[in-house]
Structure formats: structure tokens, C-alpha cells
Design an enzyme around this catalytic site. Structure first.
Site, PDB file in Angstrom:
ATOM      1  N   GLU A 193      14.723 -52.329  15.801  1.00 42.53           N
ATOM      2  CA  GLU A 193      15.012 -52.627  17.269  1.00 42.53           C
ATOM      3  C   GLU A 193      14.495 -54.137  17.698  1.00 42.53           C
ATOM      4  O   GLU A 193      13.430 -54.572  16.991  1.00 42.53           O
ATOM      5  CB  GLU A 193      13.849 -51.604  17.951  1.00 42.53           C
ATOM      6  CG  GLU A 193      14.470 -50.293  17.953  1.00 42.53           C
ATOM      7  CD  GLU A 193      13.282 -49.409  18.330  1.00 42.53           C
ATOM      8  OE1 GLU A 193      13.120 -49.286  19.600  1.00 42.53           O
ATOM      9  OE2 GLU A 193      12.818 -48.482  17.739  1.00 42.53           O
ATOM     10  N   ASP A 200      13.381 -55.147  10.420  1.00 48.94           N
ATOM     11  CA  ASP A 200      13.018 -54.300  11.523  1.00 48.94           C
ATOM     12  C   ASP A 200      14.623 -54.106  12.170  1.00 48.94           C
ATOM     13  O   ASP A 200      15.459 -54.762  11.949  1.00 48.94           O
ATOM     14  CB  ASP A 200      12.228 -55.227  12.331  1.00 48.94           C
ATOM     15  CG  ASP A 200      11.934 -54.552  13.588  1.00 48.94           C
ATOM     16  OD1 ASP A 200      11.751 -53.449  13.712  1.00 48.94           O
ATOM     17  OD2 ASP A 200      11.788 -55.311  14.853  1.00 48.94           O
TER      18      ASP A 200
HETATM   19 MG   LIG Z   1      11.169 -54.619  16.476  1.00 45.88          MG
END
Ligand SMILES: [Mg+2]
Length: 200
Positions: free
Chosen positions: A9, A7
Site C-alpha cells: 500500500e 511494501d
Molecule cells: Mg505502505
């Protein structure tokens, strides 16, 4: 051969919308996938606020250009990329990701895109595929890769569950409590060690 899917962020860079909320003083924009599992609902909510406030893509990009990767993220990613193939799977948009990818040395990223009207206002989101993170894992498996996935939010759970191995990184308490079987790491050295154990 293992492909590591991360992922973006919360794992490598700060939450873009939180940074934007802080800059504009719009507290309502602090709601993220950590609190709202329905991404379409969350994006419609955000776009309504932007329209109401007269804020467009340019304003968001100005903020993003001031965001730096999380401390240690670039070194972690460089070391990991020296050991295996890494793909960033993100629900963010290519219009947002580019300045951050430059700072991370242009890793591979699969994200979504935005529809913007003539006035530069966000009109809609264009999702590459529904549940795109999970489907990327399935696609990689279908061509013979073993997969490892990690993230911090609700929208990462299906890819982590679908991957051959995975874990959480700096996930909030609610996600941790709802997924007690998943390992969680809060610093890059232990996160990297765990990924290493799972490469084969
Ligand atoms: Mg995230």
C-alpha cells in the site's frame, strides 16, 4: 542474487483503509501506519469503529474490488520481475490483498490474515510473525540472498534498515525528516533505476 522486497500500500496500490474511509465517509478510518507506528493499536482502533458502524468484511471487500493499482505500478512491477525475484511484504491481510494481486498479475505476497465472526465482523488479526517484514528479510539473508527493501511507512523502516540496500518510495514528510539518511523516490522510472543499480 538479490531479492527485492516491496511494501504494497502506497507503493503499488492506494491505501486500502483510506479508500474505505472515503467510501463510507468515516474520516476516522484515514489514520494509517504513516501516522500510527503501533500496528496493533491501529487495527484495534479500526475494528472498534467497524463494530460501532456495523461494517463487516464484505463491506471492505466490496470497496477493495473497486480499487485499481497506482498508475504505472503494474508496468514497473512487470519490468522488475523480469530482472530479479520480487516479494511483496505487506502488513495487510490475505482477505484484502487477493483482488489487488489479480490486477498485478499474481506476484508473490507475504501478508497476514483476519479472524472473522459468524456475522462477518472483524474479530481479530492474525499476524504471521511480529515484525514480519524484518524477519522475512532476515530469513532470506539466512538462505544466501542479498536483499533490497522499499516502502513508505513506519512499518517498513525495520525491513529497509535490515536489508543490504533499500530506499523509501513516496514516503510522507515526517518519515523523511526522521530518516534523512534514506534515499527517497517519487516516480517509478527513478525508483526502478535505483533498484537496478543495487542488483548484483
Ligand atoms: Mg505502505
Amino acid at each position: 542474487m538479490t531479492v527485492v522486497c516491496l511494501d504494497l500500500e502506497g507503493v503499488l496500490v492506494p491505501e486500502i483503509w483510506i479508500a474505505f474511509a472515503e467510501k463510507t465517509g468515516l474520516e476516522e478510518l484515514k489514520r494509517t501506519t504513516r501516522e500510527e507506528p503501533d500496528y496493533h493499536k491501529l487495527m484495534n482502533y479500526r475494528m472498534d469503529i467497524l463494530r460501532r458502524e456495523g461494517l463487516g468484511l464484505k463491506d471492505i471487500q466490496d470497496t477493495i474490488s473497486q480499487i485499481r493499482p497506482l498508475e504505472g505500478a503494474k508496468d514497473f512491477l512487470d519490468e522488475l520481475r523480469g530482472m530479479c525475484q520480487v516479494i511483496i511484504l505487506s502488513d495487510t491481510f490475505e482477505e484484502f490483498a487477493k483482488p489487488l494481486m489479480r490486477q498485478l498479475g499474481w506476484p508473490t505476497i507475504f501478508s497476514n490474515s483476519l479472524l472473522v465472526d459468524d456475522d462477518g465482523m472483524l474479530k481479530d488479526i492474525v499476524m504471521r510473525a511480529e515484525d514480519g517484514k524484518r524477519r522475512a528479510i532476515e530469513a532470506l539473508s539466512s538462505i544466501g540472498f542479498r536483499t533490497f527493501a522499499a516502502g513508505d511507512s513506519y512499518n517498513d523502516l525495520s525491513m529497509i534498515r535490515k536489508a543490504d540496500a533499500g530506499c523509501l518510495f513516496r514516503a510522507p514528510k515526517n518519515i523523511l525528516e526522521e530518516n534523512p539518511d534514506l534515499r527517497i523516490f517519487d516516480d517509478y522510472p527513478s525508483f526502478l533505476d535505483y533498484i537496478k543499480e543495487n542488483l548484483r
